[in-house]
Design a protein around this motif. Structure first.
Motif, PDB file in Angstrom:
ATOM      1  N   ALA A  30       0.835  -1.204   0.000  1.00 12.75           N
ATOM      2  CA  ALA A  30       0.000   0.000   0.000  1.00 12.75           C
ATOM      3  C   ALA A  30       0.871   1.256   0.000  1.00 12.75           C
ATOM      4  CB  ALA A  30      -0.927  -0.002   1.217  1.00 12.75           C
ATOM      5  N   GLN A  31       1.947   1.207   0.750  1.00  5.21           N
ATOM      6  CA  GLN A  31       2.852   2.358   0.811  1.00  5.21           C
ATOM      7  C   GLN A  31       3.518   2.610  -0.527  1.00  5.21           C
ATOM      8  OE1 GLN A  31       6.913   2.444   2.899  1.00  5.21           O
ATOM      9  NE2 GLN A  31       5.585   3.451   4.397  1.00  5.21           N
ATOM     10  N   LEU A  32       4.022   1.554  -1.150  1.00  3.77           N
ATOM     11  CA  LEU A  32       4.688   1.698  -2.449  1.00  3.77           C
ATOM     12  C   LEU A  32       3.713   2.210  -3.505  1.00  3.77           C
ATOM     13  CD1 LEU A  32       6.864  -1.555  -2.512  1.00  3.77           C
ATOM     14  CD2 LEU A  32       7.656   0.788  -2.150  1.00  3.77           C
ATOM     15  N   ALA A  33       2.492   1.677  -3.503  1.00  8.00           N
ATOM     16  CA  ALA A  33       1.490   2.111  -4.477  1.00  8.00           C
ATOM     17  C   ALA A  33       1.127   3.576  -4.273  1.00  8.00           C
ATOM     18  CB  ALA A  33       0.241   1.242  -4.366  1.00  8.00           C
ATOM     19  N   ALA A  34       0.925   3.966  -3.012  1.00 10.27           N
ATOM     20  CA  ALA A  34       0.569   5.356  -2.706  1.00 10.27           C
ATOM     21  C   ALA A  34       1.698   6.309  -3.076  1.00 10.27           C
ATOM     22  CB  ALA A  34       0.224   5.486  -1.224  1.00 10.27           C
ATOM     23  N   PHE A  35       2.941   5.906  -2.779  1.00  9.36           N
ATOM     24  CA  PHE A  35       4.087   6.760  -3.096  1.00  9.36           C
ATOM     25  C   PHE A  35       4.264   6.895  -4.605  1.00  9.36           C
ATOM     26  CE2 PHE A  35       6.726   6.365   1.060  1.00  9.36           C
ATOM     27  CZ  PHE A  35       5.635   6.850   1.771  1.00  9.36           C
ATOM     28  N   PHE A  36       4.031   5.799  -5.327  1.00  2.00           N
ATOM     29  CA  PHE A  36       4.172   5.852  -6.787  1.00  2.00           C
ATOM     30  C   PHE A  36       3.146   6.802  -7.393  1.00  2.00           C
ATOM     31  CE2 PHE A  36       2.716   4.293 -10.950  1.00  2.00           C
ATOM     32  CZ  PHE A  36       3.876   4.508 -11.691  1.00  2.00           C
ATOM     33  N   ILE A  37       1.894   6.643  -6.982  1.00  3.97           N
ATOM     34  CA  ILE A  37       0.839   7.514  -7.515  1.00  3.97           C
ATOM     35  C   ILE A  37       1.094   8.964  -7.097  1.00  3.97           C
ATOM     36  CG2 ILE A  37      -1.632   8.028  -7.458  1.00  3.97           C
ATOM     37  CD1 ILE A  37      -2.084   5.005  -7.037  1.00  3.97           C
TER      38      ILE A  37
END
Length: 292
Positions: A30-37
């Motif tokens: 979730a963290q990686l996805a949020a940071f990417f977006i």
């Protein structure tokens, strides 16, 4: 019959362990996805502050959705059963959320040192403030409490009881922070001790209040004061921080070693003070329940 009981016990243990591991994995995803977006707005020329706010909204949203699915699939419970309930916080823990970091910051600023504040531009400051308040503070504080004091604590409590549910997630919480950077053995031990103690504090606060939100508020405010780009109190200055107070002492007990002030004896002392408060309130709550 004995064999059935053993098998059932083993299944419950594996279910708790799998749930704990998956909760941490889902948190990272979730963290990686949020940071990417959140990094995408910068690609079209928008300020980094915009991306920070987007990441701060998406991170807890994605994490809570994933944790809800995990709880239903593995534990057969709802988020509310993991104390991820409606937002309600007792005044005592609201006050504690601010008093604890103020005690630590005040204590460390009384130690000999000097200010070294880098020359930052307006855009850099806005990026650091939004990152510190919304992302490192509110989002990270909320998600980590939902994972460690919510889902993992519930999973372990269902199998081994409250004692294990307090200690094990606290040690896991401390160990997870090792991923923030390479540490010497001494700094690792110091971090493990400090992280476990503050984890125990958040666990007791969660049990006393019946919800993760008081611990999440304490965690979030603590991060804003002590683990963000607004204020750094350590043995050396950093360029990615608005205010730097550089301690003259090189003692890792005061500086917190390679991890920083959160692992200092000053911070540990503050954690212990509020652990004592949580323990007293829990005892009163237990005595009140017995009378009823």
């Amino acid at each position: 019959m004995d064999n059935t009981e053993i098998t059932t016990s083993e299944v419950a243990a594996w279910r708790a362990a799998v749930c704990a591991v998956l909760a941490i994995v889902l948190m990272i995803i979730a963290q990686l996805a949020a940071f990417f977006i959140g990094s995408l707005p910068a690609a079209i020329g928008l300020p980094q502050a915009v991306g920070n706010v987007i990441s701060a909204i998406l991170y807890p949203l994605l994490a809570l959705i994933a944790l809800k699915l995990l709880c239903g699939a593995i534990l057969g419970v709802k988020l509310a059963d993991c104390r991820i309930t409606g937002y309600k916080i007792k005044p005592v823990w609201t006050a504690a959320a601010f008093i604890m970091p103020i005690i630590v910051v005040g204590g460390l600023l009384m130690t000999a040192g000097h200010w070294e504040n880098p020359a930052l531009e307006g855009m850099q400051i806005s990026a650091l403030v939004t990152q510190s308040v919304f992302l490192v503070g509110l989002a990270v504080g909320t998600v980590e409490e939902a994972v460690f004091r919510g889902v993992i604590m519930k999973a372990l409590e269902m199998r081994w009881g409250k004692g294990v549910a307090v200690i094990v997630p606290s040690v896991l919480f401390a160990a997870a922070h090792v991923l923030n950077g390479k540490l010497s053995l001494a700094s690792f031990i110091q971090l493990l001790a400090a992280g476990s103690v503050v984890g125990i504090l958040f666990s007791l606060v969660t049990y006393e209040s019946g919800s993760i939100w008081p611990a999440a508020l304490m965690h979030s405010v603590w991060n804003i004061f002590m683990a963000s780009g607004i204020l750094s109190i350590s043995g050396e200055a950093t360029e990615n921080c608005i205010f730097n107070y550089v301690l003259e002492t090189k003692s890792p007990l005061i500086t917190g070693g390679e991890f920083g002030a959160e692992a200092s004896v000053v911070s540990i002392g503050a954690y212990l003070i509020f652990i004592a408060l949580a323990a007293v309130l829990l005892k009163k709550k237990s005595e009140g329940s017995e009378k009823i």
